[in-house]
Write a protein that holds these residues in place. Structure first.
Motif, mmCIF file in Angstrom:
data_model
loop_
_atom_site.group_PDB
_atom_site.id
_atom_site.type_symbol
_atom_site.label_atom_id
_atom_site.label_comp_id
_atom_site.label_asym_id
_atom_site.label_seq_id
_atom_site.Cartn_x
_atom_site.Cartn_y
_atom_site.Cartn_z
ATOM 1 N N LEU A 44 -67.269 17.029 31.718
ATOM 2 C CA LEU A 44 -67.926 17.926 32.676
ATOM 3 C C LEU A 44 -66.901 18.619 33.562
ATOM 4 N N ILE A 45 -65.941 17.875 34.053
ATOM 5 C CA ILE A 45 -64.910 18.427 34.928
ATOM 6 C C ILE A 45 -64.099 19.489 34.180
ATOM 7 N N ASP A 46 -63.779 19.220 32.911
ATOM 8 C CA ASP A 46 -63.064 20.207 32.090
ATOM 9 C C ASP A 46 -63.898 21.474 31.915
ATOM 10 N N LYS A 47 -65.181 21.315 31.634
ATOM 11 C CA LYS A 47 -66.055 22.472 31.428
ATOM 12 C C LYS A 47 -66.238 23.273 32.712
ATOM 13 N N LEU A 48 -66.228 22.593 33.840
ATOM 14 C CA LEU A 48 -66.331 23.269 35.138
ATOM 15 C C LEU A 48 -65.015 23.935 35.524
ATOM 16 N N ASP A 49 -63.916 23.495 34.892
ATOM 17 C CA ASP A 49 -62.564 24.006 35.169
ATOM 18 C C ASP A 49 -62.190 23.812 36.640
ATOM 19 N N ILE A 50 -62.414 22.566 37.089
ATOM 20 C CA ILE A 50 -62.079 22.201 38.469
ATOM 21 C C ILE A 50 -61.310 20.884 38.465
ATOM 22 N N LYS A 51 -60.772 20.532 39.618
ATOM 23 C CA LYS A 51 -60.144 19.231 39.804
ATOM 24 C C LYS A 51 -61.261 18.228 40.128
ATOM 25 N N PRO A 52 -61.090 16.969 39.751
ATOM 26 C CA PRO A 52 -62.134 15.974 40.035
ATOM 27 C C PRO A 52 -62.569 15.934 41.499
ATOM 28 N N GLU A 53 -61.631 16.052 42.405
ATOM 29 C CA GLU A 53 -61.983 15.995 43.826
ATOM 30 C C GLU A 53 -62.962 17.110 44.226
ATOM 31 N N GLU A 54 -62.922 18.243 43.515
ATOM 32 C CA GLU A 54 -63.801 19.359 43.828
ATOM 33 C C GLU A 54 -65.259 19.075 43.447
ATOM 34 N N LEU A 55 -65.495 18.035 42.657
ATOM 35 C CA LEU A 55 -66.844 17.665 42.253
ATOM 36 C C LEU A 55 -67.450 16.616 43.193
ATOM 37 N N VAL A 56 -66.669 16.175 44.168
ATOM 38 C CA VAL A 56 -67.114 15.127 45.091
ATOM 39 C C VAL A 56 -67.896 15.731 46.257
ATOM 40 N N ARG A 57 -69.053 15.148 46.527
ATOM 41 C CA ARG A 57 -69.882 15.547 47.677
ATOM 42 C C ARG A 57 -69.266 14.957 48.949
ATOM 43 N N LYS A 58 -68.704 15.814 49.764
ATOM 44 C CA LYS A 58 -67.972 15.370 50.951
ATOM 45 C C LYS A 58 -68.888 15.009 52.125
ATOM 46 N N ASN A 59 -70.166 15.351 52.036
ATOM 47 C CA ASN A 59 -71.084 15.031 53.128
ATOM 48 C C ASN A 59 -71.834 13.721 52.922
ATOM 49 N N GLU A 60 -71.606 13.081 51.785
ATOM 50 C CA GLU A 60 -72.265 11.800 51.518
ATOM 51 C C GLU A 60 -71.678 10.711 52.415
ATOM 52 N N GLY A 61 -72.543 9.808 52.863
ATOM 53 C CA GLY A 61 -72.108 8.696 53.703
ATOM 54 C C GLY A 61 -71.031 7.860 53.039
ATOM 55 N N ILE A 62 -71.163 7.627 51.742
ATOM 56 C CA ILE A 62 -70.164 6.824 51.009
ATOM 57 C C ILE A 62 -68.799 7.492 51.073
ATOM 58 N N PHE A 63 -68.773 8.823 50.950
ATOM 59 C CA PHE A 63 -67.499 9.532 51.047
ATOM 60 C C PHE A 63 -66.898 9.337 52.437
ATOM 61 N N LYS A 64 -67.714 9.559 53.455
ATOM 62 C CA LYS A 64 -67.224 9.469 54.826
ATOM 63 C C LYS A 64 -66.727 8.071 55.158
ATOM 64 N N GLU A 65 -67.433 7.051 54.654
ATOM 65 C CA GLU A 65 -67.065 5.666 54.940
ATOM 66 C C GLU A 65 -65.830 5.205 54.175
ATOM 67 N N MET A 66 -65.708 5.632 52.920
ATOM 68 C CA MET A 66 -64.706 5.029 52.046
ATOM 69 C C MET A 66 -63.568 5.947 51.622
ATOM 70 N N TYR A 67 -63.773 7.266 51.652
ATOM 71 C CA TYR A 67 -62.774 8.149 51.037
ATOM 72 C C TYR A 67 -62.241 9.259 51.927
ATOM 73 N N LYS A 68 -62.933 9.563 53.013
ATOM 74 C CA LYS A 68 -62.503 10.662 53.875
ATOM 75 C C LYS A 68 -61.067 10.451 54.343
ATOM 76 N N LEU A 87 -71.867 10.464 44.690
ATOM 77 C CA LEU A 87 -70.762 11.332 45.097
ATOM 78 C C LEU A 87 -70.642 12.581 44.236
ATOM 79 N N ILE A 88 -71.281 12.589 43.063
ATOM 80 C CA ILE A 88 -71.159 13.724 42.143
ATOM 81 C C ILE A 88 -71.978 14.903 42.660
ATOM 82 N N GLU A 89 -71.327 16.048 42.803
ATOM 83 C CA GLU A 89 -72.018 17.267 43.234
ATOM 84 C C GLU A 89 -73.118 17.605 42.239
ATOM 85 N N ARG A 90 -74.169 18.196 42.730
ATOM 86 C CA ARG A 90 -75.316 18.501 41.894
ATOM 87 C C ARG A 90 -75.917 19.831 42.287
#
Length: 112
Positions: A44-68, A87-90
């Motif tokens: 999916l990431i290859d087909k989107l032609d993006i970096k994996p981090e660009e597919l991450v939902r940055k407003n999710e609580g899990i992101f803010k707690e663990m990865y921000k 965390l996967i953008e949709r």
């Protein structure tokens, strides 16, 4: 055509509606119930032609707690999305070797 869909997400529902209105045949994948495998996510990431981090939902609580603020490798971002599919953008719409993120929902028109 496939749509990686979350029925509780308005943008995902709007994107799905555009596909229906256009008369497109598509498969619905509720990715929170049936998360992609590592290979599927990489594809999916290859087909989107993006970096994996660009597919991450940055407003999710899990992101803010663990990865921000953390610097992760591409593989580490993929592993994070596999562990926490929320965390996967949709939505993600795939047609053959191309894909788009339905944000805004009208992005799907690029595939039609």
């Amino acid at each position: 055509m496939k749509i990686y869909h979350n029925p509780s997400c308005m943008k995902s529902r709007q994107t799905r509606q555009i596909l229906q209105d256009e008369g497109v045949q598509f498969e619905v994948i509720e990715y929170l119930k049936n998360p992609p495998s590592k290979e599927e996510l990489k594809d999916l990431i290859d087909k989107l032609d993006i970096k994996p981090e660009e597919l991450v939902r940055k407003n999710e609580g899990i992101f803010k707690e663990m990865y921000k603020g953390k610097e992760l490798s591409d593989d580490e971002w993929i592993d994070a999305m596999l562990e926490y599919p929320k965390l996967i953008e949709r939505p993600i719409v795939v047609d053959g070797d191309k894909a788009v993120i339905g944000r805004p929902p009208e992005n799907v028109m690029k595939l039609l």
